[in-house]
Design an enzyme around this catalytic site. Sequence first.
Site, PDB file in Angstrom:
ATOM      1  N   GLU A 188     -18.569  22.503 -14.955  1.00 25.09           N
ATOM      2  CA  GLU A 188     -18.960  21.160 -15.417  1.00 25.09           C
ATOM      3  C   GLU A 188     -18.162  20.080 -14.688  1.00 25.09           C
ATOM      4  OE1 GLU A 188     -18.367  23.070 -19.492  1.00 25.09           O
ATOM      5  OE2 GLU A 188     -19.327  21.174 -19.976  1.00 25.09           O
ATOM      6  N   LYS A 223      -8.075   3.726   2.215  1.00 21.19           N
ATOM      7  CA  LYS A 223      -7.334   4.978   2.081  1.00 21.19           C
ATOM      8  C   LYS A 223      -7.532   5.684   0.749  1.00 21.19           C
ATOM      9  CE  LYS A 223      -4.268   3.147   5.377  1.00 21.19           C
ATOM     10  NZ  LYS A 223      -4.992   1.850   5.227  1.00 21.19           N
ATOM     11  N   ASN A 232      -2.168  -2.552  13.489  1.00 20.52           N
ATOM     12  CA  ASN A 232      -3.617  -2.330  13.438  1.00 20.52           C
ATOM     13  C   ASN A 232      -4.031  -1.056  14.172  1.00 20.52           C
ATOM     14  OD1 ASN A 232      -3.622  -4.704  12.060  1.00 20.52           O
ATOM     15  ND2 ASN A 232      -4.480  -5.943  13.721  1.00 20.52           N
ATOM     16  N   TYR A 260      -9.628  -6.507  12.829  1.00 20.62           N
ATOM     17  CA  TYR A 260      -9.033  -6.026  11.583  1.00 20.62           C
ATOM     18  C   TYR A 260      -9.084  -7.081  10.485  1.00 20.62           C
ATOM     19  CZ  TYR A 260      -5.499  -4.305   8.298  1.00 20.62           C
ATOM     20  OH  TYR A 260      -4.851  -3.887   7.173  1.00 20.62           O
ATOM     21  N   THR A 282     -39.138  27.721  -9.819  1.00 26.04           N
ATOM     22  CA  THR A 282     -39.472  26.388  -9.329  1.00 26.04           C
ATOM     23  C   THR A 282     -39.764  25.574 -10.587  1.00 26.04           C
ATOM     24  OG1 THR A 282     -41.827  26.847  -9.135  1.00 26.04           O
ATOM     25  CG2 THR A 282     -40.501  27.275  -7.170  1.00 26.04           C
ATOM     26  N   HIS A 283     -39.398  24.324 -10.573  1.00 28.97           N
ATOM     27  CA  HIS A 283     -39.504  23.479 -11.781  1.00 28.97           C
ATOM     28  C   HIS A 283     -38.704  24.069 -12.948  1.00 28.97           C
ATOM     29  CE1 HIS A 283     -43.124  21.664  -9.784  1.00 28.97           C
ATOM     30  NE2 HIS A 283     -43.265  22.924  -9.375  1.00 28.97           N
ATOM     31  N   GLN A 320      -7.367  -2.019   4.454  1.00 29.81           N
ATOM     32  CA  GLN A 320      -6.297  -1.244   3.823  1.00 29.81           C
ATOM     33  C   GLN A 320      -6.838  -0.476   2.613  1.00 29.81           C
ATOM     34  OE1 GLN A 320      -2.083  -2.629   3.449  1.00 29.81           O
ATOM     35  NE2 GLN A 320      -2.641  -3.001   1.321  1.00 29.81           N
ATOM     36  N   ASN A 347     -16.706  28.107 -22.732  1.00 30.59           N
ATOM     37  CA  ASN A 347     -17.319  26.993 -21.995  1.00 30.59           C
ATOM     38  C   ASN A 347     -16.992  27.037 -20.505  1.00 30.59           C
ATOM     39  OD1 ASN A 347     -18.388  25.895 -24.387  1.00 30.59           O
ATOM     40  ND2 ASN A 347     -16.437  24.886 -24.838  1.00 30.59           N
ATOM     41  N   SER A 368     -13.481  26.687 -27.786  1.00 28.12           N
ATOM     42  CA  SER A 368     -13.679  25.494 -28.585  1.00 28.12           C
ATOM     43  C   SER A 368     -12.703  25.530 -29.753  1.00 28.12           C
ATOM     44  CB  SER A 368     -15.118  25.453 -29.112  1.00 28.12           C
ATOM     45  OG  SER A 368     -15.184  24.637 -30.265  1.00 28.12           O
ATOM     46  N   SER A 415       0.826  -1.208   0.000  1.00 30.23           N
ATOM     47  CA  SER A 415       0.000   0.000   0.000  1.00 30.23           C
ATOM     48  C   SER A 415       0.861   1.259   0.000  1.00 30.23           C
ATOM     49  CB  SER A 415      -0.910   0.000   1.227  1.00 30.23           C
ATOM     50  OG  SER A 415      -0.155  -0.205   2.407  1.00 30.23           O
ATOM     51  N   LYS A 418     -17.385  30.120 -28.724  1.00 25.04           N
ATOM     52  CA  LYS A 418     -17.601  29.408 -27.471  1.00 25.04           C
ATOM     53  C   LYS A 418     -16.781  29.948 -26.308  1.00 25.04           C
ATOM     54  CE  LYS A 418     -20.444  25.892 -27.692  1.00 25.04           C
ATOM     55  NZ  LYS A 418     -19.928  24.703 -27.170  1.00 25.04           N
TER      56      LYS A 418
HETATM   57  N1  ARG Z   1      -1.168  -1.269   5.641  1.00 21.75           N
HETATM   58  C1  ARG Z   1      -2.092  -1.813   6.569  1.00 21.75           C
HETATM   59  C2  ARG Z   1      -3.452  -1.107   6.456  1.00 21.75           C
HETATM   60  O1  ARG Z   1      -3.504  -0.065   5.924  1.00 21.75           O
HETATM   61  C3  ARG Z   1      -1.593  -1.659   7.964  1.00 21.75           C
HETATM   62  C4  ARG Z   1      -2.185  -2.637   8.922  1.00 21.75           C
HETATM   63  C5  ARG Z   1      -1.661  -3.995   8.653  1.00 21.75           C
HETATM   64  N2  ARG Z   1      -2.053  -4.904   9.656  1.00 21.75           N
HETATM   65  C6  ARG Z   1      -1.965  -6.198   9.472  1.00 21.75           C
HETATM   66  N3  ARG Z   1      -2.372  -6.959  10.406  1.00 21.75           N
HETATM   67  N4  ARG Z   1      -1.551  -6.697   8.350  1.00 21.75           N
HETATM   68  O2  ARG Z   1      -4.464  -1.617   6.873  1.00 21.75           O
END
Ligand code: ARG
Length: 461
Positions: free
Chosen positions: A291, A326, A111, A318, A156-157, A323, A286, A278, A24, A284
């Site tokens: 948008e 993120k 964790n 966990y 409205t509408h 993971q 734009n 454009s 990750s 144009k």
């Molecule tokens: N990179 C992991 C995550 O974002 C960290 C936690 C990993 N924990 C584990 N037991 N493998 O979740």
Amino acid sequence: AASSMWGGRFAVGPAAIMSRINASIDFDKRLYAQDIRGSQAHCRMLVRQKILTEADGDAIVQGLEQVRQEIESGQFRFSHELEDIHMNVEARLAELIGEAAGRLHTARSRNDQVATDFRLWVRDAIDGMDGALKGLQQALITRAEEHAATVMPGFTHLQAAQPVTFGHHMLAYVEMIGRDRGRLADARVRLNECPLGSAALAGTSFPIDRHFTAAQLDFAAPMNNSLDGVSDRDFALEFMAACSICAVHLSRLAEELVIWTSAQFRFVTLSDAFTTGSSIMPQKRNPDAAELIRAKTGRVIGDLNALLIVMKGLPLAYSKDMQDDKEPVFEVADTMELSIAAMTGMIGDMKVNTLILKAAAGAGFTTATDIADWCVRELKMPFRRAHHVAGSLVKLAESKGCDIDQLSLDEMQSVEPGITEQARAVLAVDHSVASRVSFGGTAPLRVREQVAAARAKWLEG
Ligand code: ARG
């Protein structure tokens, strides 16, 4: 490395793909500052509790400082083999300070480490977004003040309804953005408890002080339950939910800008700075930024959905699924930052075409309600009957191809004999908006009050 007996067939391929799906670091490197801060707080607590010697503690805290500098100066070499930001930082710390680095992870697990880092990151994102939304409110309030008395059609509408003031329309968004800020602030309160010390899931046998680490990291308290501490991502969901609602507000305003800048409306004009041309149609201009804000709302909502779906089937505690929390959150934060900044820029940039707005404000018999109200007030008519009278005047004007105020007094009296010359005055759009003085109404007087109130509430302090 592959086993020499079967490695040619198995180990290298799966190991490589395993590393690719597992690592990750490419995205969670964004947690580096929070990771270092969390580790330093944990280390100080271990020293304070005499779980670690002062010498080791000092080496760790300073070593982490050096890692931070290496990352910030771009010298740090991130490694996929080391999976994530936590292992990357710790491995480099070991290179720098040797064996003491291995003591940092006492009474901790990745964790609770990642849960802590991520809360810190989302908390920072909330604070940044609050500042950006305040800037947007400032831009809207400035335009509202300038155009407190600028008349425009209210819809409205998407059908012409009643005249309103442009300032009033701007302030409607100030209110929405204010609630968005409130939702983020509420989410921040619930987020602001510290999972550190939950360890892997069960807590730890070491005599740690979770209240100390929580305070060091500016959390209000440690989380009560170690299983909960490492298992939930509701704080990330809540952040994205608040962002999704905010993004919908931005998208509606963006949609209005798209409509308002069209040649058929021309309510506002965006400068070269916020439009593109454009390659084929020379005329144009734009409104691409508007948008794109509208479009990116889809991603924000999608990211919220993505994490909701990740979480819905996970047993405690966990699971590695988490993971995947993120990237959606980072994308939401980045998208919001960009969209809010672009919207703030456009609101400041747009030229408000007051003459066109005024002409449009009266088109489509938008003051029909005003003549009905006049009949109620002056002729003591029940509103339902007055509505009928005004409707008949609209019908008559429509059949003659004119506006209601272009009907002669005789023509008006053919519909309702009680109508006098005085009734004609209420048909003017300026009169119409000026009369809407009820609390929260569109009258310039009220808009100016609302501007002052909004400044005091949202921009000061
Ligand atoms: N990179 C992991 C995550 O974002 C960290 C936690 C990993 N924990 C584990 N037991 N493998 O979740």
